[in-house]
Design a protein around this motif. Structure first.
Motif, short mmCIF file in Angstrom:
data_model
loop_
_atom_site.label_atom_id
_atom_site.label_comp_id
_atom_site.label_asym_id
_atom_site.label_seq_id
_atom_site.Cartn_x
_atom_site.Cartn_y
_atom_site.Cartn_z
N ALA A 1 0.82 -1.21 0.00
CA ALA A 1 0.00 0.00 0.00
C ALA A 1 0.85 1.25 0.00
CB ALA A 1 -0.94 -0.01 1.20
N ASP A 2 2.03 1.18 0.59
CA ASP A 2 2.90 2.36 0.66
C ASP A 2 3.71 2.58 -0.60
OD1 ASP A 2 1.98 2.71 3.21
OD2 ASP A 2 3.63 1.60 4.13
N ASN A 3 3.74 1.59 -1.48
CA ASN A 3 4.53 1.73 -2.72
C ASN A 3 3.79 2.60 -3.72
OD1 ASN A 3 6.48 0.05 -1.65
ND2 ASN A 3 5.53 -1.80 -2.50
N GLN A 4 4.49 3.46 -4.40
CA GLN A 4 3.91 4.36 -5.38
C GLN A 4 4.00 3.73 -6.77
OE1 GLN A 4 5.69 8.21 -5.58
NE2 GLN A 4 4.22 9.00 -7.07
N ILE A 5 2.82 3.59 -7.43
CA ILE A 5 2.78 3.04 -8.78
C ILE A 5 3.11 4.15 -9.78
CG2 ILE A 5 1.31 1.92 -10.49
CD1 ILE A 5 -0.28 0.73 -8.25
N LEU A 6 3.95 3.85 -10.76
CA LEU A 6 4.35 4.84 -11.74
C LEU A 6 3.15 5.37 -12.51
CD1 LEU A 6 7.59 3.17 -13.18
CD2 LEU A 6 7.44 5.05 -11.52
N ASP A 7 3.21 6.67 -12.82
CA ASP A 7 2.15 7.28 -13.60
C ASP A 7 2.31 6.88 -15.06
OD1 ASP A 7 0.09 8.80 -14.51
OD2 ASP A 7 1.14 10.73 -14.36
N SER A 8 1.29 6.24 -15.61
CA SER A 8 1.36 5.74 -16.98
C SER A 8 0.60 6.60 -17.98
CB SER A 8 0.79 4.31 -17.04
OG SER A 8 -0.56 4.30 -16.63
N GLU A 9 0.01 7.70 -17.54
CA GLU A 9 -0.82 8.49 -18.44
C GLU A 9 -0.02 9.08 -19.60
OE1 GLU A 9 -3.92 12.30 -18.28
OE2 GLU A 9 -2.94 11.56 -16.45
N VAL A 10 1.16 9.63 -19.30
CA VAL A 10 1.96 10.28 -20.35
C VAL A 10 2.52 9.27 -21.35
CG1 VAL A 10 4.00 11.69 -20.80
CG2 VAL A 10 2.49 12.27 -18.89
N PRO A 11 3.19 8.20 -20.92
CA PRO A 11 3.70 7.26 -21.94
C PRO A 11 2.60 6.56 -22.72
CG PRO A 11 4.03 6.40 -19.72
CD PRO A 11 3.61 7.82 -19.56
N VAL A 12 1.48 6.24 -22.06
CA VAL A 12 0.38 5.60 -22.79
C VAL A 12 -0.17 6.54 -23.85
CG1 VAL A 12 -1.99 4.79 -22.56
CG2 VAL A 12 -0.25 3.96 -21.00
N ARG A 13 -0.31 7.82 -23.52
CA ARG A 13 -0.82 8.77 -24.51
C ARG A 13 0.16 8.93 -25.67
NH1 ARG A 13 -3.58 14.74 -23.84
NH2 ARG A 13 -3.31 15.36 -26.01
N GLN A 14 1.45 8.91 -25.38
CA GLN A 14 2.44 9.02 -26.47
C GLN A 14 2.33 7.84 -27.42
OE1 GLN A 14 6.17 9.37 -24.42
NE2 GLN A 14 5.94 11.57 -24.06
N MET A 15 2.15 6.64 -26.89
CA MET A 15 2.01 5.47 -27.75
C MET A 15 0.70 5.52 -28.54
SD MET A 15 4.82 3.89 -27.21
CE MET A 15 5.54 5.52 -26.89
N LEU A 16 -0.39 5.95 -27.89
CA LEU A 16 -1.67 6.04 -28.58
C LEU A 16 -1.65 7.11 -29.66
CD1 LEU A 16 -4.25 5.64 -25.66
CD2 LEU A 16 -3.48 3.93 -27.31
N GLU A 17 -0.89 8.18 -29.44
CA GLU A 17 -0.77 9.22 -30.48
C GLU A 17 -0.11 8.65 -31.73
OE1 GLU A 17 1.34 12.33 -28.56
OE2 GLU A 17 -0.46 13.29 -27.72
N GLN A 18 0.90 7.80 -31.54
CA GLN A 18 1.55 7.18 -32.69
C GLN A 18 0.58 6.26 -33.44
OE1 GLN A 18 4.70 7.91 -33.65
NE2 GLN A 18 4.81 9.37 -31.98
N ILE A 19 -0.23 5.51 -32.70
CA ILE A 19 -1.20 4.61 -33.32
C ILE A 19 -2.25 5.40 -34.08
CG2 ILE A 19 -2.99 2.91 -32.83
CD1 ILE A 19 -1.29 1.91 -30.52
N VAL A 20 -2.78 6.46 -33.47
CA VAL A 20 -3.82 7.27 -34.13
C VAL A 20 -3.26 7.94 -35.37
CG1 VAL A 20 -5.27 9.31 -33.84
CG2 VAL A 20 -5.16 7.59 -32.03
N ALA A 21 -2.01 8.44 -35.29
CA ALA A 21 -1.41 9.09 -36.45
C ALA A 21 -1.22 8.10 -37.60
CB ALA A 21 -0.07 9.71 -36.06
N LYS A 22 -0.89 6.86 -37.30
CA LYS A 22 -0.67 5.86 -38.34
C LYS A 22 -1.98 5.43 -38.99
CE LYS A 22 1.53 2.65 -40.68
NZ LYS A 22 2.43 2.97 -41.80
N LEU A 23 -3.03 5.25 -38.19
CA LEU A 23 -4.29 4.74 -38.71
C LEU A 23 -5.14 5.83 -39.34
CD1 LEU A 23 -5.24 2.23 -35.87
CD2 LEU A 23 -4.02 1.79 -38.00
N GLY A 24 -4.92 7.09 -39.00
CA GLY A 24 -5.66 8.19 -39.63
C GLY A 24 -7.08 8.35 -39.14
#
Length: 378
Positions: A260-283
């Motif tokens: 409970a005391d361990n901090q989970i890494l924030d994944s919002e920024v890297p996930v959005r960067q990967m999704l931006e690449q996918i959206v740009a490729k698929l149009g």
């Protein structure tokens, strides 16, 4: 006046030519052709990343429907009725069902193969062939031979004029198209690792576990094992789902939550960067995929215009296939007549924008006419 043409002989009775052939031995069935690995890669990309699968499905649906227009109204009605009722595969009907699978295969793998099944001089059905069952050979820069994989190698189909093939953005001199998913394997791999890490972290840190430590006194050290076993049983009874019992222990007991005391890494920024690449490729615009990214109304309109141009390009790829199917149906009936393939508008929003543009042009012309009239009067 309809011009009669020579019918195809009734002896030309065809089964599906591009279907796979069952192999007798399991070891032979597991043989992997050289290009099957790439097909499995693109198929697993759609299965593992729902964003990719949803984007391709939306592209296929947004291509829309069409109808055929001829000079003869009777022939036009018969042709459109045929296109709406022709059997496709084992359980579908209508050319739109055939084109849906055909375009989905084309976008996913870069190539699509279909077949018209003719029996007794009539076009009976359409069939979407699996790319694992066919092989494409370049006979010349202007000729592609479609072969069927079978035991001992591959053989050219007997009636190649009944087989359709489309390649998406092929390289010069090659019959192999380029999948729209090419280049997304690296990005998707990172995205899958992030999602997997999130699941593991939540399983470890989200499902809270407890460390119960008891420090017995000097006089109780000889019975430490018995006290620990009794405490574990009481703790399990107290933490059982639906239990409301209290945990009572003797001695210096310390309870601490694990994870409970361990901090989970924030994944919002890297996930959005990967999704931006996918959206740009698929149009596909992000708002069509449920992504609430900040965008203005004008930006959304521009994204819709870009998507419309993408859909128009896919329609141009499907037009030769539709033309061959309609021409084959007419030839089998012994007639020849020019026809036009008319696609429906992509969305209602396009009709609204066109109407607004026409209204603005009409108002501008009216103002210009009134201005010239006033100048002449002056």
């Amino acid at each position: 006046m309809l011009r009669r043409k020579k019918r195809i002989p009734r002896s030309a009775v065809l089964a599906v030519q591009t279907g796979g052939e069952e192999l007798p031995f399991e070891a032979v069935r597991k043989y992997v052709p050289l290009n099957s690995g790439e097909l499995r890669l693109y198929r697993q990309l759609r299965e593992s990343v729902p964003m990719i699968d949803a984007a391709l499905d939306k592209l296929v649906r947004l291509v829309g429907k069409f109808h055929v227009e001829c000079r003869d109204r009777r022939t036009q009605d018969q042709l459109n009725m045929f296109l709406h009722t022709i059997p496709v595969g084992a359980g579908n009907a209508g050319i739109h069902a055939f084109l849906t699978t055909y375009l989905s295969q084309l976008l996913t793998y870069g190539n699509a193969v279909g077949e018209a099944v003719v029996q007794n001089g009539e076009l009976k059905a359409l069939y979407n062939a699996s790319l694992e069952d066919v092989e494409l050979r370049v006979q010349s820069p202007l000729e592609i031979e479609v072969c069927r994989r079978c035991i001992g190698g591959s053989r050219p189909v007997q009636y190649p004029e009944l087989v359709f093939h489309t390649a998406l953005n092929p390289k010069p001199g090659s019959a192999k198209g380029t999948s729209i998913l090419q280049g997304l394997s690296f990005v998707s791999d990172i995205l899958i690792k992030i999602y997997h890490a999130i699941g593991v972290n939540w399983e470890r840190a989200g499902n809270v576990r407890f460390a119960v430590t008891c420090r017995p006194g000097a006089e109780d050290s000889a019975f430490a094992a018995e006290h620990a076993q009794q405490m574990a049983e009481e703790w399990s009874k107290a933490m059982r789902p639906g239990s409301k019992s209290d945990f009572v222990a003797v001695g210096d007991v310390h309870i601490q939550a694990i994870g409970a005391d361990n901090q989970i890494l924030d994944s919002e920024v890297p996930v959005r960067q990967m999704l931006e690449q996918i959206v740009a490729k698929l149009g596909v615009p992000p708002f069509l995929l449920g992504l609430s990214w900040s965008s203005t109304e004008r930006m959304s309109s521009q994204q819709a215009d870009i998507l419309t141009s993408e859909l128009e390009a896919y329609r141009r790829l499907l037009n030769p296939v539709i033309d061959r199917i309609c021409s084959l149906w007419m030839r089998l009936l012994g007639c020849s007549m020019p026809f036009d393939i008319v696609w429906n508008d992509v969305t209602l929003q396009d009709q609204t924008e066109l109407a607004k543009a026409a209204l603005n042009n009409a108002q501008a012309e009216l103002i210009q006419v009134q201005t010239e009239k006033l100048r002449k009067e002056i």
